[in-house]
Structures are given as C-alpha cells and as structure tokens.
Design a protein around this motif. Structure first.
Motif, PDB file in Angstrom:
ATOM      1  N   ASP A 118       0.825  -1.206   0.000  1.00 51.42           N
ATOM      2  CA  ASP A 118       0.000   0.000   0.000  1.00 51.42           C
ATOM      3  C   ASP A 118       0.864   1.263   0.000  1.00 51.42           C
ATOM      4  OD1 ASP A 118      -2.633   1.040  -0.088  1.00 51.42           O
ATOM      5  OD2 ASP A 118      -2.493   1.599   2.020  1.00 51.42           O
TER       6      ASP A 118
ATOM      7  N   ASN B  55      -7.217  -1.052  -9.704  1.00 45.83           N
ATOM      8  CA  ASN B  55      -6.266  -2.122  -9.395  1.00 45.83           C
ATOM      9  C   ASN B  55      -5.509  -2.580 -10.639  1.00 45.83           C
ATOM     10  OD1 ASN B  55      -6.909  -2.036  -6.699  1.00 45.83           O
ATOM     11  ND2 ASN B  55      -8.392  -3.691  -6.803  1.00 45.83           N
ATOM     12  N   SER B  56      -6.209  -2.658 -11.771  1.00 45.57           N
ATOM     13  CA  SER B  56      -5.552  -3.115 -13.007  1.00 45.57           C
ATOM     14  C   SER B  56      -4.517  -2.100 -13.512  1.00 45.57           C
ATOM     15  CB  SER B  56      -6.588  -3.398 -14.093  1.00 45.57           C
ATOM     16  OG  SER B  56      -7.109  -2.188 -14.600  1.00 45.57           O
TER      17      SER B  56
ATOM     18  N   HIS C 166      -1.605  -2.214  -9.917  1.00 42.99           N
ATOM     19  CA  HIS C 166      -0.924  -3.441  -9.493  1.00 42.99           C
ATOM     20  C   HIS C 166       0.207  -3.937 -10.384  1.00 42.99           C
ATOM     21  CE1 HIS C 166      -4.479  -4.126  -6.663  1.00 42.99           C
ATOM     22  NE2 HIS C 166      -3.471  -3.603  -6.019  1.00 42.99           N
TER      23      HIS C 166
ATOM     24  N   ASN D 198      -6.076  -9.753  -5.458  1.00 42.35           N
ATOM     25  CA  ASN D 198      -5.390  -9.394  -6.707  1.00 42.35           C
ATOM     26  C   ASN D 198      -4.450 -10.492  -7.205  1.00 42.35           C
ATOM     27  OD1 ASN D 198      -2.933  -9.149  -5.347  1.00 42.35           O
ATOM     28  ND2 ASN D 198      -2.967  -6.930  -5.309  1.00 42.35           N
TER      29      ASN D 198
END
Length: 196
Positions: free
Chosen positions: A32, A83-84, A87, A117
């Motif tokens: 994070d 997220n895509s 990450h 994820n």
C-alpha cells in the motif's frame, strides 16, 4: 522466500509489520505504501488514472485520494480498473525489491488485498491477521475519522476472513498485543528454521 501478510481492513496489519521489523534478517515490503508512492511518481500510472477518472484525480500534481476513494469504494468495477492500473507497476517494483534483498532470510510482503489481486500466487507462505469485525470497524473509524457505513463498504470489497484464513499457513489473532507479539516471534522462528 516470500511471506505474504494480509488481513481485512482494521485487523492491525501495520502493528504486526512493526513487530516483524525488529528482525534484522528480513526485508519488509508494504504494498500500500509503495502503491501510494508510485501513484504520485509513475507517469504511466498518472496518465492512466487521469484518462480513466478525470483531471481532478490529481490536484497540484498530488493524488486526490479522497476523490478517488469516493469513486472506487462504492463501485466494484471502478475499483477493479484502479487495481488493473496500479498493481502491474507495483508488482514490477516488488520484483526489483526481491532481487535487491536476496541476502535476507525472507521478504515479508504486506498486502491488504493479497488474495483479491492474485499476489498470493507468488508467496511461499501466507500469514493472515484477524480481529473481530466490531473491533476492526472501531479501529478504522478512529484511525480514518470516518463513518461505520464507510468502513462497512470497504469491508465488502475485501474477501471475508474465513476465505482468507482457509488459504493461509499462519493466522495471527490481533486483539491482545502481548499475545500478538508471541505469535509473531513463534512464526518468525518457524520460518527461519524452515529455511536453514
């Protein structure tokens, strides 16, 4: 060896990471924190976030977290898009961190959404930190100065605790700090014996 550490919001992952930080023979990567840094420094992430969420996602070149959170925590599709974008860049950064720390006994990789994820796939062992839901909610309300409803929305976006613990090698019940410290020491001793 990569040891994943995860747990639901408010379970006290940061507290447990601090307990692990006393050991000199390990390296710690907090996904994070690194994601936040990369969201402010990576041109690739910035361009994609602006394209997806609009110019107001950055104010004076700083990430507008409140604005982004107001969108993604109420909309699972938008969260998946975020997220895509983030990450893959974080995973690349993690891989270079792993290469730089090959002399350590293991790397503790803290990630709140480790399972969600798919990052669990490259962990050799997984630790899940747990605490009763009411305790977790109270911790987050105090910490983030937010509402119970907001915390519950964030909890809904994470896997439930049972699903996580069933896929974990170790569980740390994080309510009593003395007991948490004992569990951390026990797990660390096992992991370092396991290596040698």
């Amino acid at each position: 060896m990569i040891v994943g550490l995860t747990g639901g919001i408010g379970s006290g992952k940061s507290t447990i990471v601090k307990m692990f930080s006393q050991f000199d023979n390990i390296a710690i990567y907090i996904a994070d924190d690194e994601a936040k840094k990369l969201m402010s420094t990576s041109k690739e992430i910035k361009n994609q976030l602006i394209s997806e969420f609009g110019d107001q996602v950055y104010i004076n070149n700083e990430l507008n977290r409140a604005y982004l959170a107001s969108i993604v925590f109420k909309n699972k599709e938008k969260l998946a898009i975020l997220n895509s974008i983030v990450h893959p860049v974080v995973n690349e950064h993690l891989q270079s961190f792993i290469k730089k720390n090959t002399d350590k006994d293991y790397i503790l990789y803290e990630n709140a959404i480790l399972f969600e994820n798919g990052s669990d796939s490259f962990c050799d062992k997984i630790i899940t930190v747990t605490a009763p839901e009411d305790v977790r909610i109270n911790r987050v309300v105090k910490r983030d100065n937010t509402t119970i409803e907001d915390v519950k929305n964030r909890i809904k976006n994470q896997w439930n605790v049972t699903k996580k613990t069933l896929q974990s090698h170790y569980i740390i019940d994080n309510v009593d700090l003395t007991y948490s410290r004992q569990q951390v020491l026990k797990i660390h001793n096992y992991l370092t014996k396991y290596i040698s």
